[in-house]
Design a protein around this motif. Structure first.
Motif, mmCIF file in Angstrom:
data_model
loop_
_atom_site.group_PDB
_atom_site.id
_atom_site.type_symbol
_atom_site.label_atom_id
_atom_site.label_comp_id
_atom_site.label_asym_id
_atom_site.label_seq_id
_atom_site.Cartn_x
_atom_site.Cartn_y
_atom_site.Cartn_z
ATOM 1 N N VAL A 166 0.840 -1.199 0.000
ATOM 2 C CA VAL A 166 0.000 0.000 0.000
ATOM 3 C C VAL A 166 0.873 1.246 0.000
ATOM 4 C CG1 VAL A 166 -1.640 1.363 1.377
ATOM 5 C CG2 VAL A 166 -1.959 -1.107 1.147
ATOM 6 N N SER A 178 2.815 1.621 -3.333
ATOM 7 C CA SER A 178 1.965 2.021 -4.457
ATOM 8 C C SER A 178 1.542 3.490 -4.344
ATOM 9 C CB SER A 178 0.744 1.116 -4.582
ATOM 10 O OG SER A 178 -0.038 1.166 -3.415
ATOM 11 N N ILE A 179 1.285 3.962 -3.135
ATOM 12 C CA ILE A 179 0.901 5.372 -2.963
ATOM 13 C C ILE A 179 2.105 6.272 -3.179
ATOM 14 C CG2 ILE A 179 0.092 7.093 -1.292
ATOM 15 C CD1 ILE A 179 -1.848 4.946 -0.229
ATOM 16 N N ASN A 234 2.690 6.850 -6.719
ATOM 17 C CA ASN A 234 1.519 7.422 -7.405
ATOM 18 C C ASN A 234 0.861 6.426 -8.363
ATOM 19 O OD1 ASN A 234 1.323 10.004 -6.259
ATOM 20 N ND2 ASN A 234 3.025 10.721 -7.526
ATOM 21 N N ASN A 268 -1.939 5.090 -9.648
ATOM 22 C CA ASN A 268 -3.354 5.466 -9.633
ATOM 23 C C ASN A 268 -4.298 4.274 -9.629
ATOM 24 O OD1 ASN A 268 -2.864 8.200 -9.482
ATOM 25 N ND2 ASN A 268 -2.775 8.458 -11.702
ATOM 26 N N ILE A 324 -4.382 3.006 -6.028
ATOM 27 C CA ILE A 324 -5.099 3.954 -5.171
ATOM 28 C C ILE A 324 -6.596 3.880 -5.453
ATOM 29 C CG2 ILE A 324 -5.433 6.410 -4.641
ATOM 30 C CD1 ILE A 324 -2.394 6.776 -5.213
ATOM 31 N N GLU A 325 -6.958 3.799 -6.738
ATOM 32 C CA GLU A 325 -8.366 3.645 -7.111
ATOM 33 C C GLU A 325 -8.943 2.356 -6.540
ATOM 34 O OE1 GLU A 325 -10.223 3.956 -11.176
ATOM 35 O OE2 GLU A 325 -8.563 5.408 -11.396
ATOM 36 N N TYR A 365 -7.941 0.750 -3.811
ATOM 37 C CA TYR A 365 -8.140 0.938 -2.369
ATOM 38 C C TYR A 365 -9.388 1.786 -2.129
ATOM 39 C CZ TYR A 365 -3.133 -0.232 -2.418
ATOM 40 O OH TYR A 365 -1.931 -0.822 -2.637
ATOM 41 N N TYR A 366 -9.542 2.806 -2.934
ATOM 42 C CA TYR A 366 -10.671 3.726 -2.814
ATOM 43 C C TYR A 366 -11.995 2.969 -2.964
ATOM 44 C CZ TYR A 366 -13.561 7.867 -3.748
ATOM 45 O OH TYR A 366 -14.542 8.836 -3.709
ATOM 46 N N MET A 398 -9.467 9.726 2.243
ATOM 47 C CA MET A 398 -8.498 9.231 1.255
ATOM 48 C C MET A 398 -7.429 10.288 0.953
ATOM 49 S SD MET A 398 -9.133 6.108 0.813
ATOM 50 C CE MET A 398 -8.040 5.733 -0.540
ATOM 51 N N VAL A 422 -3.480 9.495 1.637
ATOM 52 C CA VAL A 422 -2.481 9.613 0.571
ATOM 53 C C VAL A 422 -1.461 10.697 0.918
ATOM 54 C CG1 VAL A 422 -2.147 10.261 -1.853
ATOM 55 C CG2 VAL A 422 -3.976 8.673 -1.235
ATOM 56 N N GLN A 456 2.499 10.134 1.413
ATOM 57 C CA GLN A 456 3.430 10.833 0.522
ATOM 58 C C GLN A 456 4.351 11.789 1.278
ATOM 59 O OE1 GLN A 456 0.802 12.456 -2.487
ATOM 60 N NE2 GLN A 456 1.027 10.630 -3.765
#
Length: 181
Positions: free
Chosen positions: A5, A8-9, A12, A14, A17-18, A20-21, A51, A55, A59
């Motif tokens: 996790v 991947s964050i 970036n 996406n 992240i999508e 997980y979202y 979210m 993130v 970051q």
């Protein structure tokens, strides 16, 4: 999973992240509505905010490891955001309640005493921003943060410093007026 996790964050990714979202969104929204009586729209906005916080913290490397599941982390952030909002709403409600009690008490008093009239007249004669800051704080019972937003100050701390200067000026004016009487 936690390293995956975070990686991947940080990269970036996406799609990740999508993923997980979407995998936690509906459950979070249902949970927020059920446990905190939050409307659908507000709970959707809250999840979006969660979210963003997640993130951003990863970051910025505020979060470097995840010891629990991602779901637990998301719900923990959400719970904290909800508590912060409820605290703001509660504090505003308490201030309004005190304000209305104060207004009710003022109605009982037929005549304000001479000192109060003197202070209010001096306050009315003060220049901006002192007049507004002191009235918003002491009469309207707004917090420093609310005054900062209302009067476009950079921060509540800036308002605090200015309020202190204004209060000092008000005291000097009151003492000067009392000496002249």
């Amino acid at each position: 999973m936690s390293n995956c996790v975070i990686t991947s964050i940080l990269n970036n990714d996406n799609k990740a992240i999508e993923s997980y979202y979407h995998s936690h969104r509906s459950h979070f929204i249902s949970w927020a509505q059920l446990n905190y009586n939050i409307s659908l729209t507000d709970s959707q906005d809250l999840f979006q905010e969660v979210m963003i916080v997640l993130v951003t913290k990863i970051q910025n490397k505020t979060i470097t490891t995840i010891t629990a599941s991602l779901k637990t982390l998301i719900f923990g952030i959400g719970k904290q955001l909800i508590r912060n909002r409820l605290k703001l709403i509660y504090n505003k409600g308490v201030r309004e309640e005190k304000y209305y009690q104060k207004k009710t008490n003022e109605l009982i008093i037929n005549e304000p005493d001479d000192r109060c009239v003197l202070i209010m007249s001096i306050l009315d004669d003060m220049k901006e921003p002192c007049r507004s800051i002191l009235k918003l704080f002491y009469i309207d019972n707004l917090s420093l943060k609310e005054i900062a937003v209302t009067l476009n100050y950079k921060s509540a701390e800036s308002v605090k410093v200015q309020k202190h200067r204004c209060l000092k000026q008000l005291k000097e004016n009151v003492f000067r007026k009392l000496r002249d009487i």
